[in-house]
Scaffold this active site. Sequence first.
Site, PDB file in Angstrom:
ATOM      1  CG  ASP A   1      -2.271   0.609   0.960  1.00 22.58           C
ATOM      2  OD1 ASP A   1      -2.303   1.815   0.670  1.00 22.58           O
ATOM      3  OD2 ASP A   1      -3.294  -0.092   1.053  1.00 22.58           O
TER       4      ASP A   1
ATOM      5  CG  HIS B   1      -5.528   3.793   1.048  1.00 22.81           C
ATOM      6  ND1 HIS B   1      -5.152   2.493   0.787  1.00 22.81           N
ATOM      7  CD2 HIS B   1      -6.829   3.892   0.676  1.00 22.81           C
ATOM      8  CE1 HIS B   1      -6.171   1.836   0.277  1.00 22.81           C
ATOM      9  NE2 HIS B   1      -7.201   2.646   0.194  1.00 22.81           N
TER      10      HIS B   1
ATOM     11  CG  ASN C   1     -13.801   1.927  -4.520  1.00 26.88           C
ATOM     12  OD1 ASN C   1     -14.182   0.866  -4.060  1.00 26.88           O
ATOM     13  ND2 ASN C   1     -13.015   2.750  -3.863  1.00 26.88           N
TER      14      ASN C   1
ATOM     15  CB  SER D   1      -9.399   0.342  -0.077  1.00 28.63           C
ATOM     16  OG  SER D   1      -8.822   0.539  -1.331  1.00 28.63           O
TER      17      SER D   1
END
Length: 696
Positions: A210, A252, A346, A419
Amino acid sequence: MIAFRSRFQIVSVSLMLFSLCIATLGALLIPLAAAQENSAPENPASSPQVDALAMDGLAQANATDITMALVTFHDTEMQVQANAAQAIPDRATRRIQVYAALQHQAMEYEAAMQAFLQEHSLDADYQVFIASNSIAVTGAKPVIEALQGWERVEVIALDAPVELIEPVAIEPAPEVSDDAVAWGVAKINADRVHSELGVTGRGVLVGGLDTGVHYTHKALRNNYKCAGQSGHRACWHDAINGRSAPYDDHGHGTHSIGSVVGQLGIGVAPGVNWIACKALSAQGPGTGSDLLECLDWFLAPGGNPANAPDVVNNSWGNTNGASTGFSKATRNWVNAGIVPVFSNGNNGKNGCKTVGSPGSYPYVIGVGATNSNDQIASFSSRGPSPFGVIKPDLSAPGVKVRSSYNHSNTSYTYMNGTSMAAPHVTGLVALLLEANPDLSIEQIKTLMIDQALQISASSCNSNGIPNNAYGWGRIRAYESVKAAQATVPTPTAIATPFPSPTTTGVAPLPTTTGVAPSPTPPATATPISPQTATFSVIDGWDAMAKSPLSVNGVVSLLTASDNQRWSIAAGSFATFQFNPQLRPNVQIQSAALLIEHYEDPTFSANRLAWQVGGGNVQAPAVMGSFSPDLVLGQDREAQVQWDVTRWMQDANAVNDLKLQIRNDDPTTQQTWIDQISLVVTYTGGEQQVFIPLLTR
């Protein structure tokens, strides 16, 4: 590792963030006959595929314009060896097998690339990736054009930009008590797994790919694998900025890993240890090269397959579900027994067939997002996959998920997205592996599918269960873990074709620098007893040495923070004995001992003596000794490689290998040995094995 950064500067690529924030050594190689049917021709006659972006870019480029391309090669027999490793039940052996085969293949293509450039009088920089059998090449237009005519190349693609999906809003989560359980953890009954079954993920290692991790966050610092240690090589890699300690300059990554491993009520598996690789920047951009670098790193963190995680959370992806740029790399994770969990994407508001890649790949676990009422989120990408399978595979909480954030050691935020859903599944995988460590990847997937809350839907070319909105349903942790404890299931029949590489699409995610790690309990010494390790060269191996054959002085096996090293006190030495058994008709071309040594930075330089011999312990036939002053790197680590070809070729000595390790420096308190390996090339130099003799 084979993957390395060359002189070039990597071109920036924007990535897709799957979050809408509403509140912010190889082992011995298996005989090729066992897996020939999976073999791909090494030098097929067909020309390389060149993706459309690469074709357009080359057409518009001047001869001197610098282009960065990702060049994927045709697989060799070494990839067949890596594929065959799936049949190895022991996870540690399997990982070494895969890593060794892929290293061999990468070294072969690196040498071929150097020869190709020299033959064509071309100049280029490159970075080699072992998991994807690819090389990132940076050079002028003639370099890329020449590669189009090379028969060993399978695919040429540009490292093309992919836009970042910006967060909708960021709002800190309100203060709650440290024992408050996040709604997603409670929804899947993971809190009941902790309290009633006593399963929290102990003994399982989780990876996060990430934007990095704010590793000193109070919910994350206690189960970071390298907490309290002087180095982070085995637990952290930064493909963006090359920093040596974990950090997150976006947020994130801290949020996603928190939902997997976080303590204080936010994580599904708070008892695991975790490691991380950063492939995405503070602004969101990354490159295919950055991601491939991390995909490589997870096969052997710190250069050692023994450090590989059991499962990796991937809250990133490409909006193009047909992109196969990461297919070989993720498939080799599966070969190595690393469970790949990916967000589905998404783009659900755009309708069906919006699943992104790698989440679209049949052999990864793609995850959709649900709300607190078990309704699929409007943003959650739908299937079917371009590869002909249902996607997502499973669904999990992904709306208004509270987790750790990078603003401080105590900050939290809410986020929306697949996520946030994927980490719940990653955490459940960890719980299942504690409950039953022998589960295969397909068995893990089958358990989650069979025990999921089935939610019917009629849309996107599917009807009932499974469907292309929820997959097989929303995960249920308690039921899955209970089933894992009771029986080993038969894997559900799920079509898993392996996509062939065509285009290389990128799409990861976007991280505040951490402070000093929290202290960990002091190391404890384990008593040792003599042992001889017997293994079979070329045809598999039976055991690694767990303790010395004999000891003079003080030699201990130190255990701290789930890491082990052999500690040899000043003036002491240990003799290890190994019994390699060569198969008939095996011709040894060369052999070398590779010793990985670590010195605590508070100690002075060590002088070590290495001795190898055949014969009995009292009068070994010593081939030689080596006692250099070690040249230590930044991490104060060193490798010593010593040629033992003559000894391996001696039929009378081959059944008795004795290695003596000494700490001859009286001013030094101790030296640590991480790993000893025997590297053997045999049968005309065409095959190489990387045999762990001693490992931590």
